[in-house]
Each structure stands twice: as structure tokens, then as C-alpha cells.
Design a protein around this motif. Structure first.
Motif, PDB file in Angstrom:
ATOM      1  N   VAL A  57       0.862  -1.176   0.000  1.00 23.87           N
ATOM      2  CA  VAL A  57       0.000   0.000   0.000  1.00 23.87           C
ATOM      3  C   VAL A  57       0.902   1.232   0.000  1.00 23.87           C
ATOM      4  N   VAL A  60      -3.177   5.918   1.183  1.00 20.75           N
ATOM      5  CA  VAL A  60      -4.569   5.756   1.608  1.00 20.75           C
ATOM      6  C   VAL A  60      -5.135   7.150   1.857  1.00 20.75           C
ATOM      7  N   VAL A 106      -7.413   3.702  -2.096  1.00 20.60           N
ATOM      8  CA  VAL A 106      -6.163   3.033  -1.736  1.00 20.60           C
ATOM      9  C   VAL A 106      -5.349   2.800  -3.002  1.00 20.60           C
TER      10      VAL A 106
END
Length: 129
Positions: A57, A60, A106
Motif C-alpha cells: 500500500v 490511503v 487506496v
């Protein structure tokens, strides 16, 4: 295609006010992404062991709209917004019934297990798209 994952709120998910602790929404959306990837037929452990590649990731962007509480039955909805050779952008919503309690955009990227950026393999892009 929208993936849906049901999640029940347990006592351990709540703070002293009896509402879901803010960081737990990130855990909920992570579980939903992991389950969706698994259902698509992508074995993340095999991908790491065979190709040395992992999903990471990168960003976000989250909005907390309303609280979830103990024993609520929530649904995490996940869908692809954009997919390129280097970036997978998803929209995720945590809902109670039709009410959106939390939403996030995301950005996921592919990296080697040594921390270097990598292109998303074509077969992964086909499965996700």
C-alpha cells in the motif's frame, strides 16, 4: 465488479466510547483486499516465493463519515478505480446497511521483496481487471 466482505464488530474493535477505533477501519479494508485477491486466484505467498513480488500500500486517502458500534454487521465493498502496469487504485467503503460509514481510496503498487519498485505482472493485471 464490486467485492463484498461481511464483518461483525466485536468488543475488541471498539474504543472507550464503544465505537469502532479509527485504525480498525484500515484493518477491515486490508482484510477485504486480501480476501478479494485470494478469490481472484492470486496466491500472494506463492507470488513472493516464486517471483519475489509483493503488493504494498503506497497511499490511503480516508474519510470517516459515521461511527460503527459494537455488534454492528458491516460490509466492506471494494472495487478497482484504475489499473496500470505500476499502480492499482481501489475504492473501498465500509457500510452498515446502505449507510456509508467510512470510505477510502487506496493505491497499491508492486515491489520486490528487497524494496524495489516493480511492474505488476500481466497475468495479475488480467485477473484484477
Amino acid at each position: 465488479m464490486t467485492h463484498k466482505l461481511p464483518i461483525r464488530v466485536y468488543y475488541e474493535d471498539t474504543d472507550m466510547a464503544g465505537i469502532v477505533y479509527y485504525a480498525n477501519y484500515l484493518r477491515y479494508i486490508e482484510r477485504a483486499r486480501s480476501e478479494w485477491v485470494r478469490e481472484l486466484g492470486i496466491d500472494q505467498r506463492e507470488m513472493k516465493e516464486a517471483d519475489g513480488l509483493v503488493f504494498v500500500v503506497r497511499r490511503v486517502e480516508a474519510d470517516y463519515l459515521a461511527p460503527a458500534k459494537l455488534d454492528d454487521l458491516l460490509t466492506v465493498e471494494t472495487e478497482t478505480v484504475q489499473l496500470t502496469g505500476v499502480r492499482w487504485i481501489l475504492e473501498q467503503r465500509v457500510k452498515r446497511g446502505e449507510d456509508v460509514l467510512f470510505q477510502a481510496v487506496v493505491t497499491v503498487v508492486m515491489m520486490t521483496e528487497t524494496g524495489h519498485p516493480a511492474r505488476m505482472p500481466a497475468n495479475i493485471r488480467q485477473m484484477v481487471h
